[in-house]
Motif scaffolding. Structure first.
Motif: not given
Length: 378
Positions: A100-103, A308-317, A69-80
């Motif tokens: 096996d699966l991701s969201m 801290p906005d850039s702190q992120s990660g992937v949670l794998t269960l 699982f990853g967190g919030d995704v958008h495509f604004e500004d320079y990410v567009a």
């Protein structure tokens, strides 16, 4: 997960069929600021589970299903530009896409039209963003959040059209409440997995676009009654039930009392995995009875690359396939959790940090459990 051909070989690529009224669509204005009434006359769509047409290629231990699982995704500004590049997020194939699966939480309307709903931030992306996510190894997204209806009814109609042809299932949004609360049914490692999306953040989206009996919008979990009922229903016909929620308060590190009550209600209803976001911070994670709960996954693909906005990660269960198949009602089927810290770079994409930052961020994630009343093991 291996890269797609042409999108992704193991992708679970079917979505539920969303019925849109021709009369509603043809009568829409080019821009919209009105309430959802123009779609209210549409007949309710059939309650169809979003079931993939193919199963993923099974790798690794056949008795363990991994879900990332990853967190919030958008495509604004320079990410567009990433939204228009089918390989713009391929770097995530070895992290998020390795399970096996991701969201993820797709925190944007899928439209290039419509009128902004009055609020501080409005997010939108072209339909090609869904291909970009599929190519990165994402199997399902939730759009039950406070930006899924940012461009009003016109934006919603475009989103529904995109949902109909999306290479990956979209949950948590629909032409009415039945559609918005319909889970995606994924299949992997011999398991049937129900995946829901819900929004509990009270602002303009829930005020104007909470999906109702005859009105479009997102699946509201305020109150949690409807979601708990749907989870209970799904638990009878699926081996694993996942709920991805948009909840809590911006920039807070600890869950609110309302989040704790919602988590407990869904655990009692039969949810095995309850994850979420909205605070833009890494929050606590751990076991709550039968459920594994992650209160806040932070940002993921995002336009702010400073801490801290850039702190992120992937949670794998890691899910025990035999336990899930046995339907052990009061014991967690999630046997292990791995948090892989990441930092969002100046390109908006999360990447593995250096060893010092990795240790620091992992310690922050571990310490967050202190205010959560969650257990560190099943």
């Amino acid at each position: 997960m291996s890269p797609p051909t042409p999108l992704r070989a193991p992708v679970l690529a079917a979505v539920g069929v969303l019925v849109l009224l021709a009369t509603a669509c043809s009568g829409a204005a080019a821009g919209d600021t009105a309430a959802p009434s123009p779609l209210a006359s549409a007949p309710s769509p059939s309650r169809l589970s979003q079931t993939p047409t193919s199963e993923p290629t099974e790798t690794g231990d056949p008795d363990v299903l991994t879900m990332a699982f990853g967190g919030d995704v958008h495509f604004e500004d320079y990410v567009a530009p990433l939204a228009r590049d089918p390989h713009g997020l391929d770097a995530l194939q070895t992290s998020l896409g390795a399970a096996d699966l991701s969201m993820v939480n797709l925190e944007t309307a899928i439209t290039e039209r419509g009128t902004k709903v009055p609020k501080a931030f409005n997010f939108r992306a072209p339909v090609s963003a869904l291909t970009t996510l599929a190519s990165a190894g994402v199997d399902v997204v939730t759009m039950a959040n406070n930006h899924g209806a940012d461009y009003g009814l016109v934006g919603l109609r475009d989103t529904f059209a995109a949902k109909k042809t999306s290479p990956i299932p979209i949950v948590g949004i629909g032409a009415d409440a039945d559609e918005a609360f319909t889970p995606a049914t994924l299949k992997a490692k011999s398991l049937r997995i129900a995946v829901f999306g819900g929004d509990q953040v009270w602002e303009q989206t829930l005020a104007q676009f909470s999906a109702g009996p005859e009105s479009p919008g997102v699946a509201s979990t305020s109150p949690v009654t409807r979601m708990a009922r749907e989870v209970h229903r799904a638990a009878k016909t699926h081996d694993l039930v996942v709920v991805y929620l948009h909840w809590g308060m911006d920039y807070q590190k600890c869950p609110e009392a309302a989040q704790a009550r919602t988590a407990r209600a869904l655990e009692e209803a039969g949810a095995d995995i309850i994850v979420g976001g909205h605070s833009h911070r890494i929050n606590a994670a751990g076991w709550l009875g039968r459920s594994y709960v992650a209160y806040g996954l932070g940002n993921f693909v995002w336009w702010r690359s400073h801490e801290p906005d850039s702190q992120s990660g992937v949670l794998t269960l890691s899910v025990s396939v035999p336990a899930a198949k046995a339907a052990v009602t009061r014991r967690s089927v999630v046997r292990a959790a791995d948090w892989a810290p990441m930092l969002i770079g100046p390109d908006g994409i999360p990447a593995e940090p250096g060893s010092a930052d990795r240790t620091r961020l992992h310690d922050l994630w571990d310490r967050a459990r202190a205010c959560s009343n969650l257990d560190d093991k099943p």
